[in-house]
Design a protein around this motif. Structure first.
Motif: not given
Length: 205
Positions: A40-54
């Protein structure tokens, strides 16, 4: 129901504050929500990058912005979310851009699913606590009018087809879903939410 909505609103956060909470937890090696795990922490890290890009790439169409600005009332979009949710990471930046484009007709608030179980129980999807869930609230009356989520129709159809033909969620469907969001460029979320708001405006909901 009105008291449950009011409680969730009291516990909710502006978009920027939600982002900060997720980021701060990641700095401690944690994710949001009751369950804590490395995945779940790894998913959160990935999502952080996605949201920054979006946040840098998503644009709101002139037509969508005009329709939101012409709403006859003010509304709150209360979104049930968690930092580890991939769909939420794809959708929240779009909702934020739409709220900003609405000339203050839309106030976006984000509440954590696991902190608001009473509200989540009213907005289940096929019996599950799928997120994100957007609850459209009339700001003046404090009444929930309708809801949307957890995915745009095209993404939901993609997931349903996978479950019929393949079965449980696997890495392939996760990749296919992210590719769908990438190709869609936020258009489906914009169109579906605007349709809902116009249906409310013209008393079709």
């Amino acid at each position: 129901m009105k008291s449950i909505v009011a409680k969730a609103l009291f516990n909710s956060h502006p978009y920027s504050e939600y982002r900060k909470i997720v980021t701060d937890l990641l700095s401690e090696g944690k994710s949001t929500g009751n369950e804590q795990s490395e995945s779940l922490t790894n998913y959160s890290k990935l999502n952080e990058a996605r949201m920054n890009r979006l946040e840098k790439t998503i644009t709101i169409s002139y037509d969508v912005a005009a329709k939101l600005q012409n709403l006859d009332n003010h509304y709150i979009w209360l979104v049930l979310s968690e930092g580890w949710c991939g769909d939420a990471a794809q959708i929240l930046p779009i909702l934020n851009k739409m709220a900003l484009a609405s000339n203050k007709k839309i106030d976006l608030r984000v509440a954590f699913r696991d902190e608001n179980e009473d509200l989540m129980s009213h907005y289940l999807t096929n019996g599950g606590r799928a997120i994100p869930k957007v609850i459209v609230i009339c700001k003046e009356a404090g009444i929930a009018r309708t809801d949307w989520g957890p995915r745009p129709k095209g993404a939901s159809e993609l997931m349903a087809k996978h479950k019929r033909e393949v079965g449980p969620i696997d890495e392939k469907i996760k990749t296919d879903l992210q590719l769908w969001y990438l190709a869609d460029k936020g258009i489906s979320v914009q169109n579906e939410l605007v349709e809902i708001m116009e249906n409310i405006k013209y008393n079709r909901l």
